[in-house]
Design a protein around this motif. Structure first.
Motif, PDB file in Angstrom:
ATOM      1  N   GLU A  21      50.407  42.577  43.301  1.00 35.72           N
ATOM      2  CA  GLU A  21      50.579  43.727  42.410  1.00 35.72           C
ATOM      3  C   GLU A  21      52.060  44.085  42.266  1.00 35.72           C
ATOM      4  OE1 GLU A  21      49.245  48.448  42.107  1.00 35.72           O
ATOM      5  OE2 GLU A  21      48.445  47.169  43.683  1.00 35.72           O
ATOM      6  N   GLN A  73      40.779  39.676  38.152  1.00 32.32           N
ATOM      7  CA  GLN A  73      41.125  41.005  37.668  1.00 32.32           C
ATOM      8  C   GLN A  73      41.630  40.924  36.223  1.00 32.32           C
ATOM      9  OE1 GLN A  73      40.660  43.714  39.967  1.00 32.32           O
ATOM     10  NE2 GLN A  73      39.674  42.024  41.031  1.00 32.32           N
ATOM     11  N   ASN A  74      41.458  41.985  35.475  1.00 28.83           N
ATOM     12  CA  ASN A  74      41.889  41.987  34.073  1.00 28.83           C
ATOM     13  C   ASN A  74      43.382  41.707  33.934  1.00 28.83           C
ATOM     14  OD1 ASN A  74      39.323  42.542  33.081  1.00 28.83           O
ATOM     15  ND2 ASN A  74      39.611  44.769  33.159  1.00 28.83           N
TER      16      ASN A  74
END
Length: 245
Positions: A37, A58-59
């Motif tokens: 992230e 994840q998108n």
């Protein structure tokens, strides 16, 4: 899904576990959701995202090149005992000196955990960069990266010769503070200055004598108990925050 350990991508990822492989590919591996992230939110380039079977994509990963692998492959390319199931390849980049008023200089730091903590603390203290000198552990070592908790992507890391950096910084008006045990002044007796470069040294030997001789100030932290010395990361944290006061 990639299931073979002989897959070309797997072989490349495995090479990134070693410094020689990282230097050849000019890339490094990160592990875990938090580091990924932080990398995605930074200006570093994430080349590939790798996630283990059972982990949902994840998108925010969709725009990137991604691979799903089985458990055996993921275990082969990662180095943590209990991996979270996600890793990524990040491109190295050459960071040009952008100036600043406070930098941390590291002379021969050998423990990966210490280096990662030093980078993380420099980030927290608002330092403008970390100069990693020769003899210091590779900042792209997996243990270093984990210890930075993402600060690797927020504070500029410069790698080079400490003597050359010191000379250049002095020309730019920086005061050089070097930590030492002998012939040193307690930091409490010196007013904080800017611009300043704080130089800290090897866990056992400290800052090299040649570097101490070109420092403007030799500083130490008083020991009030029976401990022989402070951990280099702890000592650096005290001094970095003092230089912010």
């Amino acid at each position: 899904m990639i299931t073979s350990l002989q897959n070309g991508y797997v072989k490349k990822w495995r090479k990134l576990k070693r410094k020689r492989g990282r230097e050849k590919e000019q890339a490094f591996l990160i592990e875990g959701f938090h580091l990924l992230e932080e990398a995605l939110q930074s200006d570093w380039t994430v080349e590939e995202i790798i996630f283990r079977e059972g982990i949902d994509i994840q998108n925010e990963w969709q725009p990137y090149k991604w691979f799903q692998v089985n458990d055996a492959v993921f275990q082969e390319i990662t180095q943590t005992e209990n991996p979270q199931g996600v890793a990524a390849v990040v491109s190295m980049k050459e960071i040009e000196w952008s100036g600043g008023s406070r930098v941390l200089m590291l002379d021969s730091i050998q423990d990966p955990g210490n280096l990662g903590t030093l980078i993380r603390t420099a980030d927290a203290a608002g330092f403008d960069g970390v100069i990693v000198g020769q003899g210091t552990v590779d900042p792209f070592n997996d243990k270093v990266l984990r210890a930075t908790q993402g600060s690797m992507f927020h504070v500029p890391i410069y790698v080079g010769d400490i003597a050359k950096w010191t000379a250049e910084l002095k020309q730019q008006g920086f005061a050089i503070w070097a930590t030492a045990l002998d012939e040193a002044t307690s930091y409490q007796h010196l007013p904080p200055v800017t611009p300043v470069a704080l130089m800290v040294g090897n866990e056992g030997a400290g800052v090299q004598k040649d570097y101490l001789e070109i420092a403007d100030e030799r500083v130490h932290i008083p020991i009030y108990g029976e401990a022989e010395s402070l951990n280099v990361a702890i000592a650096s944290g005290i001094l970095m925050y003092y230089l912010r006061s």
